[in-house]
Design an enzyme around this catalytic site. Structure first.
Site, PDB file in Angstrom:
ATOM      1  N   THR A 156      -0.134   4.951   1.118  1.00  0.00           N
ATOM      2  CA  THR A 156      -0.371   5.895   2.208  1.00  0.00           C
ATOM      3  C   THR A 156      -0.191   5.220   3.558  1.00  0.00           C
ATOM      4  O   THR A 156      -0.885   4.262   3.858  1.00  0.00           O
ATOM      5  CB  THR A 156      -1.798   6.447   2.100  1.00  0.00           C
ATOM      6  N   ASP A 183       0.871  -1.169   0.000  1.00  0.00           N
ATOM      7  CA  ASP A 183       0.000   0.000   0.000  1.00  0.00           C
ATOM      8  C   ASP A 183       0.914   1.226   0.000  1.00  0.00           C
ATOM      9  O   ASP A 183       2.096   1.103   0.309  1.00  0.00           O
ATOM     10  CB  ASP A 183      -0.837  -0.079   1.290  1.00  0.00           C
TER      11      ASP A 183
END
Length: 1086
Positions: free
Chosen positions: A418, A416
């Site tokens: 963020t 991922d």
């Protein structure tokens, strides 16, 4: 193009099959051979599937009409609002765990062998030699599963028993989260989790809107603005919700968390009130209220909520090493049956040969050692303990102890963005005005210019007529002949534009006021800096507004129609918001039209991505170059511009704009066309650069993983520009590499063209959005995955949680390689559970990901050591341990075979009772298990040369080749030990057992020493302890050993001679191999 079939296709095929009579005939003809070769598995599987299907018949999801506060009026029964993450219940626990255990060939085989000992004619030795190890394995497994299950139950119970206020005709009552029904009116306080999917009816905030935090749903940490339904928000009091007759029509539950369609209808007025409902009127479950108190009507509960529809259920993960060992045990079983048949054949199939065949199978059952599972499971627990105790990666938790070896076999890492690669903290870094650029060290100059600009009117004025002295001077500059503006006025205009052109709302924390209604009223007066926080849908905007505050221009208040700034001298400038054009991923820009109250000037401000703004602003020669420079520094750039409008221009625009907004056909296009008529020849004010700070040591970690041969894919819900920017700044894409941005495609033809364009590129990173990915996978799944797998790095942006999990499954289906997913938010859970190995980071976005993961770490940089050191060691140690345990079983079976063939093929055991149990436990267990402490290179070396990790993905430590070598070693040693004992044995048979068994134990201890690559003091202790145990036990084993013979010289020299012949050649071979073809790690350690 090869014909590819999806899994659904296969399922449909099977169900079609069962309806055809011809197919039934075919199935009948499959016969006994098919049944034995795995047909039983297929049949059991389809019976279980059938039962599951009957028990869990899926109810069709339907659209619904929900009456406010009247759950009893619902036409259908809707699911309970409980959360359930458990795998088993009280009744299914024992059968479920037993099925998971006996699914493995190894354990099933032992069960059959152990049961056979109840038949008198097949009994060989004592019952405990077969049942004790099997019982131990099952007890350990059940205990481990039970502990996990209890933990899950406790977590669910905690969530389900949270209390909420429910509005009824008689007032407020408290209800548990699990008792909430569709149609209930629920009050949710600030910082409370929303328990079910609701439509937003009312709020304590005056402006009829509130903020919610959605980080557990979509992974974005910025707050989202939600708007209450106008009709219910305007009611004088909360109790009036029951005096009106109204209902909500909601579409059927769906996966998409970013869209919703519905209507609100109030029937008791004439004419009826209709309001359309969209995503901004919804409050999804698992989000948190960030401001005010909200009241909502529940429309979806339990399994039908968006958050549950978007999570996949945890599956039991089985490591690749376990599957490989399972295959090898099947090969060993085959060898065992063949060996038994050979024995019977040599006997000439005389007498009750079938019974003798089974006795031989049981005699040779030591070929497949039951201690294999025990040793490996204990090994896994040991690796887990080592990982958690490693001081270099503090806070790491192993939640699934069955797959530590997977960490050593990874080829794809899906991460991922963020909060995983970045800290999700934006910092303003650069302001560029064309001729002059300001960085972090020169911000004080900007501050002094701003103070100077606003410092002219010293006389204190009422807040209405903010900048009496400044504005006229600006106007004369702008309207006169083209005079080059001073730097000071340009800075002033740029900062003012940044402070006004955004979608940020200042939020004030109340001091001790309990009632929400007075809270916001109080906040209007309290503009003090210490309790103000900014909220917006994008952290970039917050960073810009924070920066304008730091240089002296502060945003103090904002509602739906006005905006107020505070100057360095404390005056308040008020602006009236005439229009807002929000940011969309298509337009890549946002605009705002304001009227300054003191002067009546109308200004149109606009900011956006350089791609979109380059054609809108007046001609200049620096924008493109500077944007490139900032992007290379890893900054996110925004271009800011403005245009002054006269009253007539604005009125003309407003009329056309309102007309376009009312049109029924092509509304979006018409509105865009009207706005574009304003977006011409705008004055370019400045270029801003904001940095999203990376997590500590992300660059070296990604570099390390890339050198280890791991391909990294970044899957994020963020915008394309941001994702590309982070990919560059984190060195996910190296500087020399090209980036191919996959153009948005919506049809098969477009996808075909774009894939062809991509195929022509070599060695470039791919950036693709979720929508385009969906289209490619629909029509060209196989081709797309094949091309993407050749890329050094892939970035997928705008991915939904379900899409992330889908990408993981695609890689697993098409490449057969091991995948690892790492994330930190609730939106990463599906991906983490779908991957072979899931790693969660405990981050700002809560603990949801780290609780669902197999391994939980505190920082991204720890993943390097986790894989390259611990993953590598776990795999190499387990491979060595597994093969050694098999060798220990094969050597004794070889001796049994030699013994039986010499004594007229009698199915009589060579070693009885305790000797067999002792051999696998007390005499050899500790040295063999000490292999879990072995390491070929030091951790520092493994981190310095991550290329060592690459070898592991080929699976060479445990393959049919290495296994065959161990088989040959076992046959050689077993033969030497047995023949040696027979050639040298004295007058009595007892001596054969004594000589061969002692030599066998010594050989095993020496073989462990031969296998070890780095000695540890515990290994030495284990070797001597086992030898001591054996020598001590000789005194008590009178029934097997003749003590007077054991203490003589002939016994000692015969044992030494046999052991030397069985081990010395192997030591010589190992020495020569290391000299002439050393493995890669030994080159480093020397």
């Amino acid at each position: 193009m090869p014909l590819m079939m999806s899994e659904e296709g296969f399922e449909n095929d099977e169900s079609d099959y069962q309806t055809l009579p011809r197919a039934r005939v075919n199935q009948r003809q499959r016969g006994l051979g098919w049944f034995l070769l795995g047909g039983w598995k297929v049949l059991c599987g389809s019976c279980c599937d059938c039962l599951v299907h009957v028990c869990r018949r899926r109810k069709e999801l339907k659209a619904r009409t929900v009456w406010l506060g009247c759950p009893e009026k619902c036409e259908e029964k809707y699911p309970k609002n409980g959360i359930k993450n458990q795998k088993y219940n009280i009744f299914t626990f024992v059968p479920g765990v037993l099925y998971q255990q006996f699914k493995f060939f190894l354990n099933l085989y032992f069960l059959v062998v152990a049961c056979s000992q109840f038949v008198p004619s097949l009994k060989i030795g004592y019952l405990y030699t077969y049942w004790a190890p099997l019982g131990f394995v099952l007890a350990v497994t059940m205990a481990r599963e039970a502990v996990d299950e209890v933990r899950r139950y406790q977590r669910d119970k905690e969530m389900n028993s949270q209390l909420y206020s429910k509005l009824t005709v008689r007032g407020k009552i408290q209800v548990k989260s699990s008792d909430i029904q569709v149609g209930d009116l629920i009050i949710v306080e600030k910082n409370q989790r929303i328990p079910a999917d609701m439509i937003f009816m009312r709020t304590s905030e005056k402006n009829g809107s509130c903020f919610i935090r959605t980080d557990q749903l979509d992974g974005e940490t910025d707050w989202k603005l939600k708007v209450a339904v106008g009709c219910t928000q305007r009611l004088p009091a909360v109790g009036d919700l029951f005096s009106i007759k109204a209902y909500v029509y909601a579409q059927k539950p769906q996966l998409d968390i970013h869209s919703f369609e519905g209507n609100f209808t109030r029937e008791d007025t004439d004419p009826q009130v209709h309001e359309s409902l969209s995503i901004e009127n919804t409050l999804w479950a698992s989000t948190v209220v960030a401001s005010g108190t909200v009241i909502g009507v529940v429309i979806y509960t339990g399994k039908e909520t968006r958050s549950v529809l978007n999570t996949s259920y945890a599956k039991n993960k089985v490591g690749l090493l376990d599957l490989e060992l399972n295959r090898l045990t099947k090969a060993l079983f085959l060898a065992q049956v063949v060996l038994s048949v050979v024995m019977i054949a040599l006997q000439g199939f005389v007498g009750p040969w079938f019974r003798n065949l089974f006795r031989f199978v049981v005699l040779f059952s030591y070929i497949i050692p039951i201690s294999l599972r025990v040793n490996l499971d204990m090994g896994k627990s040991a690796y887990g303990w080592m990982i958690m105790k490693d001081e270099n990666i503090p806070g790491t938790v192993v939640r699934t102890s069955t797959i530590p070896e997977e960490l050593g076999r990874l080829v794809y890492l899906l991460t991922d963005k963020t909060g995983t690669l970045t800290q999700n903290e934006m910092i303003f870094k650069r302001l560029h005005l064309g001729t002059v650029s300001y960085g972090t060290d020169t911000m004080d100059e900007i501050q002094s210019h701003i103070v100077k600009s606003y410092g002219l009117p010293v006389t204190s004025q009422p807040s209405g007529s903010g900048t009496g002295g400044v504005t006229p001077s600006k106007k004369t500059q702008a309207s006169g002949p083209k005079v080059r503006k001073s730097v000071s006025s340009r800075i002033h205009e740029a900062v003012k534009a940044i402070a006004l052109c955004h979608n940020v709302t200042p939020v004030y924390e109340s001091h001790g006021s309990a009632n929400g209604e007075t809270e916001s009223a109080e906040a209007d007066q309290d503009f003090s800096d210490d309790n103000r926080t900014y909220q917006a849908s994008s952290p970039d905007e917050v960073a810009l507004v924070r920066w304008t505050e730091s240089v002296g221009l502060t945003l103090v208040n904002r509602d739906l129609s006005s905006l107020q700034l505070k100057t360095p001298s404390g005056q308040i400038l008020s602006f009236h918001i005439l229009q807002i054009f929000p940011f969309t991923s298509e337009s890549k820009r946002m605009g705002i039209i304001l009227r300054e109250e003191s002067t009546g000037d109308i200004t149109f401000y606009m900011k956006g991505a350089d791609v979109a703004m380059a054609s809108i602003v007046q001609y200049n020669d620096w924008l493109e170059e500077e944007c490139g420079n900032m992007a290379r520094e890893g900054l996110r750039t925004l271009v800011v511009s403005k245009k002054s409008l006269s009253e007539e221009q604005y009125q003309d625009f407003e009329n056309r704009y309102n007309q376009a907004k009312l049109s029924i056909h092509d509304r979006g296009l018409k509105v865009a066309a009207v706005v574009e008529s304003l977006e011409r020849e705008m004055e370019l004010l400045c270029l801003t650069g904001v940095e999203d700070q990376l997590q500590a040591d992300v660059r070296p970690t990604l570099e390390l993983l890339r050198n280890a041969g791991i391909k990294i894919w970044m899957l994020t819900g963020d915008k394309l520009e941001t994702a590309t920017c982070i990919a560059k700044s984190s060195h996910l894409v190296s500087r020399s590499q090209d980036i191919h941005v996959f153009r948005p495609v919506s049809s098969r033809g477009e996808a075909h063209l774009e894939l062809n364009a991509f195929r022509r590129k070599h060695d470039c990173a791919l950036v693709i959005s979720g929508d385009s990915l969906e289209v490619c996978l629909k029509y060209y799944e196989h081709e797309f995955v094949e091309l993407a797998c050749q890329c050094p790095a892939v970035v997928c942006c705008r991915c939904s949680p379900t899409q992330k999990a889908q990408i993981v499954r695609l890689l697993q289906q098409h490449t057969d390689n091991r995948t690892c997913a790492i994330g930190d938010g609730g939106n990463d859970v599906s991906m983490i559970q779908a991957a072979h190995c899931g790693i969660g980071i405990e981050g700002k976005e809560g603990k949801q990901a780290s609780l669902a993961a197999d391994f939980s770490i505190t920082q991204f940089k720890h993943i390097g050591r986790l894989l390259v050191v611990h993953g590598r060691n776990s795999y190499k140690r387990s491979a060595a341990l597994g093969q050694f345990v098999m060798h220990r079983g094969m050597i004794i079976s070889t001796m049994q075979a030699v013994f039986s063939s010499i004594f007229f093929f009698a199915s009589v055991p060579l070693y009885q009772g305790f000797l067999m149990v002792g051999y696998a436990t007390i005499y050899t267990m500790f040295p063999v298990f000490s292999l879990v402490l072995d390491q070929d290179v030091k951790p520092e070396m493994a981190l310095l040369y991550p290329e060592l990790y690459k070898d592991l993905t080929k699976g060479r430590s445990l393959s049919f080749k290495t296994f065959l070598i161990w088989v040959l070693v076992s046959i050689y040693q077993g033969g030497i030990l047995m023949y040696g004992a027979l050639v040298l044995f004295e007058s009595e048979f007892v001596h054969v057992v004594a000589i061969s068994f002692t030599a066998l134990i010594l050989t095993e201890l020496l073989m462990v020493a031969l296998t070890i690559r780095t000695w540890h003091w515990l290994m030495v202790v284990a070797e001597f302890f086992s030898l001591g145990c054996y020598l001590a036990s000789l005194a008590f084993l009178n029934e097997y050993f003749d003590l007077s013979f054991i203490t003589t010289w002939p016994f000692l020299w015969k044992v030494s001679a046999i052991t030397l012949v069985s081990c010395l050649p192997l030591y010589i071979i190992k020495y020569l191999k290391r000299k002439f073809s050393p493995p890669s790690y030994s080159k480093l350690s020397s």
